[in-house]
Design a protein around this motif. Structure first.
Motif, PDB file in Angstrom:
ATOM      1  N   LYS A  94      41.002  64.264  69.193  1.00  0.00           N
ATOM      2  CA  LYS A  94      41.201  63.466  67.988  1.00  0.00           C
ATOM      3  C   LYS A  94      41.408  62.014  68.391  1.00  0.00           C
ATOM      4  N   ALA A  95      40.557  61.123  67.890  1.00  0.00           N
ATOM      5  CA  ALA A  95      40.696  59.694  68.187  1.00  0.00           C
ATOM      6  C   ALA A  95      39.943  58.889  67.146  1.00  0.00           C
ATOM      7  N   ASP A  96      40.554  57.802  66.719  1.00  0.00           N
ATOM      8  CA  ASP A  96      39.930  56.857  65.800  1.00  0.00           C
ATOM      9  C   ASP A  96      39.583  55.612  66.604  1.00  0.00           C
ATOM     10  N   VAL A  97      38.300  55.260  66.654  1.00  0.00           N
ATOM     11  CA  VAL A  97      37.896  54.116  67.478  1.00  0.00           C
ATOM     12  C   VAL A  97      38.516  52.812  67.001  1.00  0.00           C
ATOM     13  N   ARG A  98      39.028  52.782  65.784  1.00  0.00           N
ATOM     14  CA  ARG A  98      39.669  51.573  65.272  1.00  0.00           C
ATOM     15  C   ARG A  98      41.072  51.377  65.848  1.00  0.00           C
ATOM     16  N   ASN A  99      41.535  52.357  66.595  1.00  0.00           N
ATOM     17  CA  ASN A  99      42.877  52.338  67.165  1.00  0.00           C
ATOM     18  C   ASN A  99      42.764  52.284  68.691  1.00  0.00           C
ATOM     19  N   TYR A 100      43.200  51.172  69.280  1.00  0.00           N
ATOM     20  CA  TYR A 100      43.069  50.975  70.724  1.00  0.00           C
ATOM     21  C   TYR A 100      43.838  52.036  71.507  1.00  0.00           C
TER      22      TYR A 100
ATOM     23  N   VAL B 184      33.822  48.550  58.211  1.00  0.00           N
ATOM     24  CA  VAL B 184      32.570  48.535  58.970  1.00  0.00           C
ATOM     25  C   VAL B 184      32.736  47.779  60.290  1.00  0.00           C
ATOM     26  N   ILE B 185      33.309  46.584  60.236  1.00  0.00           N
ATOM     27  CA  ILE B 185      33.463  45.785  61.449  1.00  0.00           C
ATOM     28  C   ILE B 185      34.427  46.447  62.421  1.00  0.00           C
ATOM     29  N   ASP B 186      35.542  46.975  61.912  1.00  0.00           N
ATOM     30  CA  ASP B 186      36.527  47.596  62.795  1.00  0.00           C
ATOM     31  C   ASP B 186      35.981  48.849  63.471  1.00  0.00           C
TER      32      ASP B 186
ATOM     33  N   LEU C  64      32.044  47.650  65.441  1.00  0.00           N
ATOM     34  CA  LEU C  64      32.075  46.603  66.460  1.00  0.00           C
ATOM     35  C   LEU C  64      33.367  46.616  67.280  1.00  0.00           C
ATOM     36  N   THR C  65      34.507  46.475  66.609  1.00  0.00           N
ATOM     37  CA  THR C  65      35.763  46.500  67.354  1.00  0.00           C
ATOM     38  C   THR C  65      35.965  47.848  68.036  1.00  0.00           C
ATOM     39  N   GLY C  66      35.495  48.927  67.411  1.00  0.00           N
ATOM     40  CA  GLY C  66      35.595  50.246  68.029  1.00  0.00           C
ATOM     41  C   GLY C  66      34.845  50.338  69.341  1.00  0.00           C
ATOM     42  N   VAL C  67      33.699  49.656  69.434  1.00  0.00           N
ATOM     43  CA  VAL C  67      32.947  49.630  70.689  1.00  0.00           C
ATOM     44  C   VAL C  67      33.725  48.845  71.746  1.00  0.00           C
ATOM     45  N   PHE C  68      34.322  47.725  71.344  1.00  0.00           N
ATOM     46  CA  PHE C  68      35.161  46.942  72.257  1.00  0.00           C
ATOM     47  C   PHE C  68      36.322  47.786  72.783  1.00  0.00           C
ATOM     48  N   TYR C  69      37.044  48.462  71.875  1.00  0.00           N
ATOM     49  CA  TYR C  69      38.167  49.292  72.307  1.00  0.00           C
ATOM     50  C   TYR C  69      37.706  50.398  73.263  1.00  0.00           C
ATOM     51  N   SER C  70      36.538  50.952  73.001  1.00  0.00           N
ATOM     52  CA  SER C  70      36.050  52.071  73.810  1.00  0.00           C
ATOM     53  C   SER C  70      35.770  51.643  75.243  1.00  0.00           C
ATOM     54  N   ILE C  71      34.999  50.573  75.430  1.00  0.00           N
ATOM     55  CA  ILE C  71      34.680  50.150  76.792  1.00  0.00           C
ATOM     56  C   ILE C  71      35.899  49.522  77.459  1.00  0.00           C
TER      57      ILE C  71
END
Length: 239
Positions: free
Chosen positions: A62-68, A111-113, A116-123
């Motif tokens: 369980k993970a939300d990409v919007r959450n670092y 949408v942005i979180d 886009l931000t989700g990709v940033f948090y992931s990498i």
């Protein structure tokens, strides 16, 4: 990565659609795969389904990409379970569409979180592990990341951002032995935006096609990097 047996991948948004297709393709190669979803039930159900069908091993997180913090935990759980991280697929995404007069600030932010931000948090969460493994980071952008359209302000902004972000990250990380690519699909037969795939979608790119593409990228010669891949349906309907 000529031999993908036992390589470890983390796929965000892997419970359906493109992420699920990539997970299936990886497991067919004997890889170990962690799939994330905002729903623990969905993530674990998908892992159970994949483990029943394929040679590799899957876990659901369980993970939300919007959450670092969620993304950091997803990486930690993947490494704790499988011992390493070789491949990160930043796939989670959603869309809200409408003219600039109609789209709300809440929809814009979602949408942005996510996209886009989700990709940033992931990498950002995975980069240290990918340095250790000299691994591969692949983001799923879209042809909407280079082709704008009416009603697509939020989605276009997010996918233009993913495309540019990933290409900059490629330049940042290449000297660390990490490969980075972005895949930009056109029309795909998925559940995106509430759609249910059906027989009328036969002309579209299928999730299995994108799964095969990711496998092909991982198996590219070490000195070759397709940093940006556009993929379209071969024969779309005539307008």
């Amino acid at each position: 990565m000529e031999n993908l047996q036992d390589k470890v991948a983390l796929i965000t948004g892997g419970s359906k659609g493109i992420g699920f297709g990539i997970a299936e393709s990886f497991l067919k190669q004997g890889m170990k795969v962690a799939v994330t979803s905002r729903s623990l039930t969905n993530a674990e159900d998908v892992a159970k389904e994949l483990n029943a069908k394929y040679e590799g091993k899957a876990i659901g997180i369980k993970a939300d990409v919007r959450n670092y913090i969620d993304q950091q935990e997803a990486v930690r759980k993947t490494v704790d379970t499988f011992g390493s991280l070789d491949v990160l697929i930043a796939n989670a995404g959603l869309g809200h569409f409408g003219s600039i007069e109609e789209i709300t600030d809440k929809e814009w932010k979602e949408v942005i979180d996510t996209n886009l931000t989700g990709v940033f948090y992931s990498i950002k969460s995975a980069v240290d592990e990918l340095k250790k493994s000299k691994g591969y980071f692949i983001s799923i952008s879209s042809l909407a990341g280079t082709n704008f359209f009416a009603g697509g302000s939020a989605y276009n902004a997010s996918k233009f951002g993913v495309t540019g972000f990933t290409q900059a990250v490629m330049l940042d990380l290449r000297q660390n032995g990490i490969k980075v690519s972005t895949i930009m699909p056109g029309s795909v037969a998925t559940h995106f935006n509430g759609h249910t795939p059906n027989e009328d979608d036969a002309w579209k790119i299928q999730k299995e096609d994108l799964g095969q593409l990711t496998v092909d990228l991982l198996k590219m010669p070490e000195n070759a990097l397709p940093s940006k891949v556009e993929i379209r349906p071969t024969t779309p309907p005539s307008k």
